[in-house]
Design an enzyme around this catalytic site. Structure first.
Site, mmCIF file in Angstrom:
data_model
loop_
_atom_site.group_PDB
_atom_site.id
_atom_site.type_symbol
_atom_site.label_atom_id
_atom_site.label_comp_id
_atom_site.label_asym_id
_atom_site.label_seq_id
_atom_site.Cartn_x
_atom_site.Cartn_y
_atom_site.Cartn_z
ATOM 1 N N GLY A 208 1.933 -3.433 -2.124
ATOM 2 C CA GLY A 208 0.658 -2.699 -2.075
ATOM 3 C C GLY A 208 -0.421 -3.447 -2.816
ATOM 4 N N ASN A 209 -1.497 -2.775 -3.114
ATOM 5 C CA ASN A 209 -2.556 -3.388 -3.931
ATOM 6 C C ASN A 209 -3.247 -2.299 -4.745
ATOM 7 O OD1 ASN A 209 -4.975 -2.412 -2.389
ATOM 8 N ND2 ASN A 209 -3.944 -3.554 -0.753
#
Ligand code: C5P
Length: 400
Positions: A208-209
């Site tokens: 993810g980020n």
């Protein structure tokens, strides 16, 4: 613009309260329905008789009506209003509003109001300049209230400086402009992608980020407040759309975001691509949780995700506007311009991770907007809510 609008006029105890009668007159003349709510101190400066005669409604000041004991519902009033204007707003009431000191009908109504709030301060120049007043006004701005700056001139104290309540004609103008802007995207359908994407590794892990979705959701709210029908294609975030009219399509991976975006876009007049989409997904996703007991280190093989913005750029018709974001750490300007052209965007919003207060997770952002004609607008660091206004202003300029 004000015809039929429900306006609460809040009046505080300041000498400028005499101007409120004229403001009320102008609002009524413009076709608004006005309910006056006055503080106890306000009544020392202007009588409820004058105000109720002008508004055609009993003035509200107390929680209960003394002789009948009936309850004045600040909640109902707050929901009834299309706008609340507090003019004059004294230092004391501004302080109470900023800090939630709900000890009179005006402040309780303010705290219950769902509608936009306009605050026209009026006070002596030193009171206005005091850090306490300025801090409280800043808090109100952060709550999204509109501050109608006082003018400079002679004050009741005979001192000359900033603190005179803005003239009633100009307050009415601010309201008219607000309501005109609130219709500027009427009948338009706008899509906003927001948040991160999660790319599954196994049933419990993902790539993810740090995107929080705050910028995208702020843009969506701004579009909705200007009358647009809005759909957010949202990656996993902990936000909720405040405006009930906003439709949220929840997705997780870039592929899901692509599928939802491609489906929605043909029905939209504009799309703002704000999501931080993962460039890669995991080719060898495991259907079982990867265990650490194996001798060999697991290998995660990546494959490219579709570029959603670029795909919409190829689908886009002349009547549609497409905007994207560029979050860069180096060669910011050149990279943003390259993306603008490669993805066939009408404009790109560049924010830099090198700017303090800009980028992921923060409540503020500092952006430069570059359009496809080479025009560049550099903005100051501001709350994401205000950045959203700037972006939507540019969007409206670009709409055919
Ligand atoms: O190429 P880059 O990811 O820097 O481009 C950023 C812009 O492109 C943003 O508007 C982002 O939402 C969009 N984008 C997209 N699909 C991707 C990658 C980026 O829509 N796969």
């Amino acid at each position: 613009m004000l015809k039929g609008k429900h306006i609460i006029l809040g009046i505080c105890g300041g000498i400028a309260a005499y101007k409120s009668a004229y403001l009320l007159r102008l609002l009524i003349k413009a076709g608004a329905e006005v309910q006056v709510v006055i503080t106890p101190a306000g009544k020392e400066f202007i009588t409820p008789v004058t105000l109720s005669a002008l508004s055609g409604k009993p003035v509200i000041s107390e929680f209960f009506t003394a002789n009948t004991g009936s309850w004045n519902s600040h909640v109902d009033l707050g929901l009834w209003a299309d706008a609340m204007v507090i003019a004059p707003a004294t230092a004391s009431t501004i302080g109470k509003m900023a800090n939630g000191v709900a000890d009179n009908m005006l402040v309780t109504t303010y705290l219950s109001a769902k509608a936009p709030v306009f605050v026209a301060p009026a006070m002596d120049l030193d009171m206005f300049a005091h850090p306490s007043t300025q801090r409280n006004l800043q808090l109100l701005r952060q709550y999204g209230n509109h501050i109608i700056e006082p003018a400079s001139g002679e004050l009741a104290s005979h001192l000359v400086g900033k603190g005179r309540m803005e003239e009633p004609e100009n307050i009415v103008k601010v309201l008219e402009e607000y309501f005109a802007a609130s219709q500027s995207l009427a009948c338009k359908r706008i899509m906003v992608t927001a948040g991160p994407t999660y790319e599954k590794i196994d049933p419990v892990r993902y790539i993810g980020n740090y995107s929080s979705g705050k910028m995208g959701y702020a843009i969506a709210e701004e579009c909705a407040s200007r009358g647009a029908e809005v759909v957010i294609i949202s990656g996993p975030v902990s936000l909720k759309a405040e405006n009930q009219s906003i439709k949220v399509v929840d997705v997780e991976s870039a592929q899901e975001m692509y599928d939802a975006s491609v489906k929605e876009f043909p029905r939209c007049d504009a799309a703002i691509m704000c999501a931080a989409v993962a460039d890669y997904c995991v080719e060898n996703q495991s259907s079982h949780k990867i265990k650490r007991e194996h001798d060999e280190l697991p290998v995660i093989r990546l494959k490219k995700n579709p570029d959603i913005a670029a795909s919409l750029g190829t689908m886009k018709s002349d009547r549609q506007v497409l905007a994207g974001f560029a979050l860069e750490t180096d060669n910011e300007d050149a990279n943003a311009v390259e993306k603008l052209h490669r993805k066939h965007l009408d404009f790109i919003v560049l924010n830099s991770l090198n700017e303090p207060g800009a980028g992921f997770k923060t409540d503020t952002n500092k952006v430069t907007i570059i359009d496809n004609t080479g025009n560049r607008r550099v903005y100051d660091l501001k709350s994401k809510r205000l950045v959203a206004k700037d972006i939507v202003d540019v969007l409206i300029e670009k709409m055919p």
